[in-house]
Design a protein around this motif. Structure first.
Motif, PDB file in Angstrom:
ATOM      1  N   GLU A  87      50.815 -93.412  22.724  1.00 17.98           N
ATOM      2  CA  GLU A  87      50.266 -92.878  21.481  1.00 17.98           C
ATOM      3  C   GLU A  87      48.767 -92.627  21.596  1.00 17.98           C
ATOM      4  O   GLU A  87      48.260 -91.596  21.144  1.00 17.98           O
ATOM      5  CB  GLU A  87      50.546 -93.838  20.321  1.00 17.98           C
ATOM      6  N   SER A 119      47.040 -88.964  21.454  1.00 16.47           N
ATOM      7  CA  SER A 119      46.044 -88.718  20.410  1.00 16.47           C
ATOM      8  C   SER A 119      44.752 -88.149  21.004  1.00 16.47           C
ATOM      9  O   SER A 119      44.201 -87.156  20.498  1.00 16.47           O
ATOM     10  CB  SER A 119      45.743 -90.013  19.649  1.00 16.47           C
ATOM     11  N   SER A 135      45.317 -84.628  22.328  1.00 10.49           N
ATOM     12  CA  SER A 135      45.324 -83.648  21.239  1.00 10.49           C
ATOM     13  C   SER A 135      43.903 -83.309  20.807  1.00 10.49           C
ATOM     14  O   SER A 135      43.590 -82.148  20.507  1.00 10.49           O
ATOM     15  CB  SER A 135      46.119 -84.183  20.046  1.00 10.49           C
ATOM     16  N   THR A 136      43.047 -84.326  20.777  1.00 12.70           N
ATOM     17  CA  THR A 136      41.644 -84.095  20.417  1.00 12.70           C
ATOM     18  C   THR A 136      40.965 -83.189  21.437  1.00 12.70           C
ATOM     19  O   THR A 136      40.246 -82.246  21.069  1.00 12.70           O
ATOM     20  CB  THR A 136      40.884 -85.436  20.330  1.00 12.70           C
TER      21      THR A 136
END
Length: 298
Positions: A112, A116, A119-120
């Motif tokens: 996760e 995350s 994605s940033t």
């Protein structure tokens, strides 16, 4: 009669001043800080910290009322910001060390985090590419647009570097089912560190139990351009008990680029681009020695 009026009646202060969100009262019985009671049970937290041999918090004088707490007042000696930050981070490292423990996590916890951050990075990459296309479509560039275009390759390289280090970090933690956590203050700022006859952290309302790197990362976000951070990071890493994966994750988070905004106000746009680039260049210089050391070890 509300609680503050009752306090005035009981303590009979000869001076009352406001200091941030606190009301400071000075009376013949001493000097005290009165704050609205938060949803966080700070008394319970402070008892736990005391049990863990950490006393870097203000003593509670009276918590018997439903809407306010009364704390001892701690004098704050004026000192240069860089010195204050260094002293504060030593106390924060002590907090993390005294309260750290291994916590079991589910199998996909690290995945996760990886997704995350990925994605940033992808968001920044697409946003920078969009800005480049829009700017290159203009006949004439504004100063802020030229400043961004001139450094766009550097920003793309920064994203690629972060992605590479993120992949290496994920490979190192894949399959690990525990993580190191501690009490984190979660609201660090120079205003929330007081040092006089003793040193304390104040404003514990947002404190929680999580990875200790949150405190350092959030503090860096606030003060990266205001203080010299290399000695602060070096001091924290030398004192703290961070494991290697946590240290590497911290460096990755620090190296993440910034969001750039261009507006009709050219002065604001130039300031935004300039500050974002200053952050990227300063962070590169901050992290470089640690990555060079890792390369030598490999």
């Amino acid at each position: 009669m509300n609680s503050l009026e009752l306090v005035n009646e009981l303590y009979k202060p000869y001076r009352i001043t406001k200091q941030g969100k606190a009301t400071i009262i000075e009376s013949m019985d001493g000097k005290f800080a009165v704050k609205a009671k938060s949803q966080k049970n700070v008394k319970e937290l402070f008892e736990y910290l005391r049990y863990r041999n950490f006393d870097g918090f203000p003593k509670i004088v009276d918590d018997s009322r439903s809407d306010i707490d009364i704390f001892e007042y701690v004098d704050d000696v004026k000192m240069p910001s860089d010195q204050k930050a260094l002293d504060m981070v030593r106390l924060v490292a002590k907090l993390h060390n005294k309260t750290s423990y291994d916590k079991e996590v589910r199998e996909d916890k690290y995945k996760e985090i990886y997704e995350s951050i990925s994605s940033t990075l992808e968001y920044y990459k697409m946003d920078y590419e969009r800005m480049v296309i829009e700017i290159e479509d203009h006949i004439f560039m504004s100063p802020s647009e030229y400043l961004f275009i001139r450094n766009s390759s550097k920003l793309m390289n920064q994203i690629a570097f972060c992605r590479e280090k993120l992949d290496e970090w994920y490979e190192s933690v894949r399959g690990i089912l525990k993580t190191r956590v501690s009490v984190v203050h979660n609201n660090l700022s120079l205003d929330h560190y007081l040092k006089g006859e003793r040193e304390v952290l104040i404003s514990w309302d947002k404190s929680t139990v999580d990875t200790p790197i949150l405190d350092i990362y959030n503090f860096y976000q606030k003060e990266a351009l205001n203080i010299e951070f290399s000695s602060i990071l070096k001091e924290y890493l030398s004192i703290s008990q961070l494991d290697e994966p946590s240290k590497n994750l911290l460096l990755i988070l620090l190296c993440l680029p910034k969001k750039f905004t261009l507006t009709d106000d050219e002065f604001s746009s130039c300031s935004s681009i300039s500050e974002g680039l200053d952050y990227v260049f300063k962070t590169e210089n901050l992290a470089r020695p640690y990555y060079l050391e890792q390369d030598k070890e490999q």
